[in-house]
Design a protein around this motif. Structure first.
Motif, PDB file in Angstrom:
ATOM      1  N   MET A   1       0.818  -1.193   0.000  1.00 20.16           N
ATOM      2  CA  MET A   1       0.000   0.000   0.000  1.00 20.16           C
ATOM      3  C   MET A   1       0.863   1.258   0.000  1.00 20.16           C
ATOM      4  O   MET A   1       0.498   2.256  -0.574  1.00 20.16           O
ATOM      5  N   GLU A   4       1.779   2.431  -3.500  1.00 22.62           N
ATOM      6  CA  GLU A   4       0.672   3.099  -4.184  1.00 22.62           C
ATOM      7  C   GLU A   4       0.509   4.536  -3.707  1.00 22.62           C
ATOM      8  O   GLU A   4       0.338   5.461  -4.500  1.00 22.62           O
ATOM      9  N   GLN A   5       0.605   4.748  -2.399  1.00 20.96           N
ATOM     10  CA  GLN A   5       0.451   6.105  -1.883  1.00 20.96           C
ATOM     11  C   GLN A   5       1.627   6.988  -2.294  1.00 20.96           C
ATOM     12  O   GLN A   5       1.445   8.165  -2.571  1.00 20.96           O
ATOM     13  N   ASP A   6       2.834   6.422  -2.356  1.00 23.60           N
ATOM     14  CA  ASP A   6       3.999   7.201  -2.790  1.00 23.60           C
ATOM     15  C   ASP A   6       3.859   7.630  -4.242  1.00 23.60           C
ATOM     16  O   ASP A   6       4.148   8.781  -4.589  1.00 23.60           O
ATOM     17  N   LEU A   8       1.028   7.908  -5.919  1.00 22.64           N
ATOM     18  CA  LEU A   8      -0.075   8.866  -5.972  1.00 22.64           C
ATOM     19  C   LEU A   8       0.374  10.245  -5.483  1.00 22.64           C
ATOM     20  O   LEU A   8       0.062  11.266  -6.109  1.00 22.64           O
ATOM     21  N   LEU A   9       1.129  10.280  -4.410  1.00 21.83           N
ATOM     22  CA  LEU A   9       1.631  11.545  -3.885  1.00 21.83           C
ATOM     23  C   LEU A   9       2.554  12.232  -4.892  1.00 21.83           C
ATOM     24  O   LEU A   9       2.463  13.448  -5.099  1.00 21.83           O
ATOM     25  N   ARG A  92      -8.695  10.355  -4.538  1.00 21.84           N
ATOM     26  CA  ARG A  92      -8.257   8.964  -4.466  1.00 21.84           C
ATOM     27  C   ARG A  92      -7.501   8.722  -3.152  1.00 21.84           C
ATOM     28  O   ARG A  92      -7.660   7.685  -2.523  1.00 21.84           O
ATOM     29  N   PHE A  93      -6.700   9.695  -2.773  1.00 18.94           N
ATOM     30  CA  PHE A  93      -6.004   9.601  -1.491  1.00 18.94           C
ATOM     31  C   PHE A  93      -7.017   9.496  -0.350  1.00 18.94           C
ATOM     32  O   PHE A  93      -6.855   8.694   0.571  1.00 18.94           O
ATOM     33  N   LEU A  96      -8.363   6.079  -0.210  1.00 19.30           N
ATOM     34  CA  LEU A  96      -7.401   5.132   0.366  1.00 19.30           C
ATOM     35  C   LEU A  96      -7.336   5.261   1.882  1.00 19.30           C
ATOM     36  O   LEU A  96      -7.123   4.278   2.589  1.00 19.30           O
ATOM     37  N   TYR A  97      -7.506   6.479   2.359  1.00 11.79           N
ATOM     38  CA  TYR A  97      -7.424   6.756   3.795  1.00 11.79           C
ATOM     39  C   TYR A  97      -8.684   7.507   4.231  1.00 11.79           C
ATOM     40  O   TYR A  97      -8.656   8.715   4.440  1.00 11.79           O
ATOM     41  N   SER A 100      -8.712  10.077   7.013  1.00  7.73           N
ATOM     42  CA  SER A 100      -7.841  11.256   6.933  1.00  7.73           C
ATOM     43  C   SER A 100      -8.628  12.564   6.927  1.00  7.73           C
ATOM     44  O   SER A 100      -8.119  13.596   7.356  1.00  7.73           O
TER      45      SER A 100
END
Length: 153
Positions: A1, A4-6, A8-9, A92-93, A96-97, A100
């Motif tokens: 995961m 994917e977040q890296d 996306l960021l 999308r972030f 995923l969270y 947040s």
């Protein structure tokens, strides 16, 4: 995961950087147009609006203003594209969270901003930029008309 977040960021950061670059390019282009327009108006005034030799300068001023208006609109279009892509990635972030609160915070900030600036938030900045350039074009048209009418006498 984490991968994917890296990714996306990094995509989000790239879109924000591209949007910022577009705004910087628009500001630079506008500064150049303003400098050339100021010099053109100064030349016409110095030579006199009745001097036929300034006709080309006033006509060029009109074209410069129109160019600036179209370029400003194009920069706004590109800015909007990058901003929209970044917005989709932010959503999308948030998906995923979900804890947040990214979307909730974003919405709260927008609502506070609209409350704090009830009419000003409706004034689109790109309209102001475009109007500035159209004002330069109108100045060129007026000077061209004055030069043409004075030369016809």
């Amino acid at each position: 995961m984490a991968d994917e977040q890296d990714v996306l960021l990094q995509f989000w950061l790239e879109q924000r950087a591209q949007a910022r670059q577009t705004e910087n390019q628009r500001a630079t282009m506008t500064n150049i147009v303003l400098i050339v327009a100021s010099a053109s108006v100064g030349l016409v005034v110095q030579q006199g609006v009745t001097d036929r030799s300034t006709f080309a300068v006033s006509l060029g001023l009109t074209m410069l203003g129109l160019y600036g208006a179209v370029a400003s609109m194009k920069y706004r279009e590109r800015y909007g594209l990058h901003l929209h892509k970044a917005e989709l990635m932010r959503r999308r972030f948030d998906a995923l969270y979900p804890g947040s609160g990214l979307e909730a915070d974003n919405q709260a900030a927008r609502e506070r901003h609209m409350t704090k600036h009830p009419w000003l938030h409706r004034v689109r900045l790109h309209y102001i930029w475009t109007a500035l350039h159209l004002g330069i074009a109108v100045t060129g048209v007026v000077l061209t008309a004055v030069i043409t009418l004075s030369a016809a006498r």
